[in-house]
Motif scaffolding. Structure first.
Motif: not given
Length: 334
Positions: A306-334
């Protein structure tokens, strides 16, 4: 992401003159950490602060030497990078063991009490035997504490050995020299406006390429961690870890080039999400390793699952948080 801004540099300012103050300052940080270490004695908190300071300075120096290697004496840069990577990696192990144990014990307490911190249900625990989890959690916690405390003790010994070694003293001597002189290559004498942006833009493009290869569409769905998703996700951690390192290099390059401001806060948010991703992935691995201990009770194995599943769940949550933050970045380096 921010582009380097050299509008305040005259054309007669060389690339080396722009880089040198940053490297001098980071070398001074390293020497301050060394002084803190020598003064800490039996003060555990002081020793931890010294190690943090040394690690942070070593990472920034190493990252700068990596990104701006074409402008430096390359043999010198490669040698110092190798030694700084050894040092920061060695010093990081003890901290990693400590934080991993805290994370896992907190998660066990949360799971056995039937809460999940507002983060939604834990897939492996839905419909599970709550009583069995409560019984197994105590034994699972004791097992994890034994294993991770042993690993932390070994890491502490390795850190002390490293800090007392001739190899470390050679690194410290090299950094002390860096505090006053930066060995440059021929390109380092060229005008900053002509040669300094290129290496930073390479670092930016490498980051963009790494992010483009991530499954951000899948990560856009929160808590995407069914049983199949957990199994598949565990084999896909490496690209996320690599993206974390490339984002760090980009941030350090931005610091070094004196852009006139800090990187966008959203980049720090993205970096924090990838740090959480790394921490949760490593904690899940520790839980899985403990579950493979011979002759453990079924209730203990269940709690670790259960603990392993919980931490993998946290991995998925962190990926979700990253993509949300990344999509708010300004124009990328060319």
């Amino acid at each position: 992401m921010l582009k380097p801004d050299h509008s305040h540099h005259g054309r007669d300012v060389t690339a080396g003159e722009v880089l040198a103050p940053y490297l001098h300052a980071r070398a001074a940080d390293f020497l301050r950490g060394l002084r803190l270490h020598s003064e800490s004695g039996s003060d555990t908190a002081g020793a931890e602060e010294a190690a943090r300071t040394l690690r942070a300075a070593a990472r920034r120096i190493s990252g700068t030497l990596h990104t701006f290697r074409p402008l430096l004496d390359q043999a010198w840069a490669d040698q110092l990078r190798t030694e700084l990577a050894w040092l920061s990696g060695t010093l990081a192990l003890e901290h990693a063991c400590t934080s991993r144990l805290v994370r896992l014990m907190d998660a066990l307490s949360r799971l056995s009490s039937g809460t999940n911190g507002g983060g939604g249900p834990v897939p492996a625990a839905r419909g599970g035997d709550a009583a069995g989890l409560s019984v197994g959690a105590a034994r699972a916690g004791a097992l994890l504490e034994r294993q991770l405390t042993l690993a932390r003790t070994r890491a502490h010994s390795a850190s002390l050995q490293a800090l007392g070694s001739a190899r470390f003293h050679a690194v410290a001597d090299a950094v002390a020299l860096l505090a006053s002189e930066v060995p440059l290559g021929p390109v380092g004498a060229a005008p900053a406006v002509e040669v300094l942006d290129g290496p930073a833009e390479v670092a930016g493009r490498r980051l963009l390429d790494a992010v483009a290869a991530l499954p951000l569409t899948r990560a856009a769905h929160p808590y995407n961690a069914d049983a199949l998703g957990l199994a598949a996700g565990e084999g896909q951690d490496a690209p996320w870890h690599q993206t974390r390192l490339l984002l760090r290099l980009h941030r350090y390059a931005t610091e070094a080039l004196h852009t006139g401001g800090e990187p966008e806060p959203v980049l720090y948010e993205a970096a924090r999400a990838l740090d959480r991703h790394r921490d949760a992935a490593e904690a899940a691995t520790a839980a899985a390793t403990a579950a493979r201990t011979p002759r453990i009770a079924p209730a203990t194995a269940y709690a670790l699952g259960v603990l392993h599943a919980d931490q993998r769940h946290e991995v998925e949550a962190a990926r979700f948080a990253f993509q949300r933050a990344w999509r708010r970045t300004t124009a990328p380096v060319p």
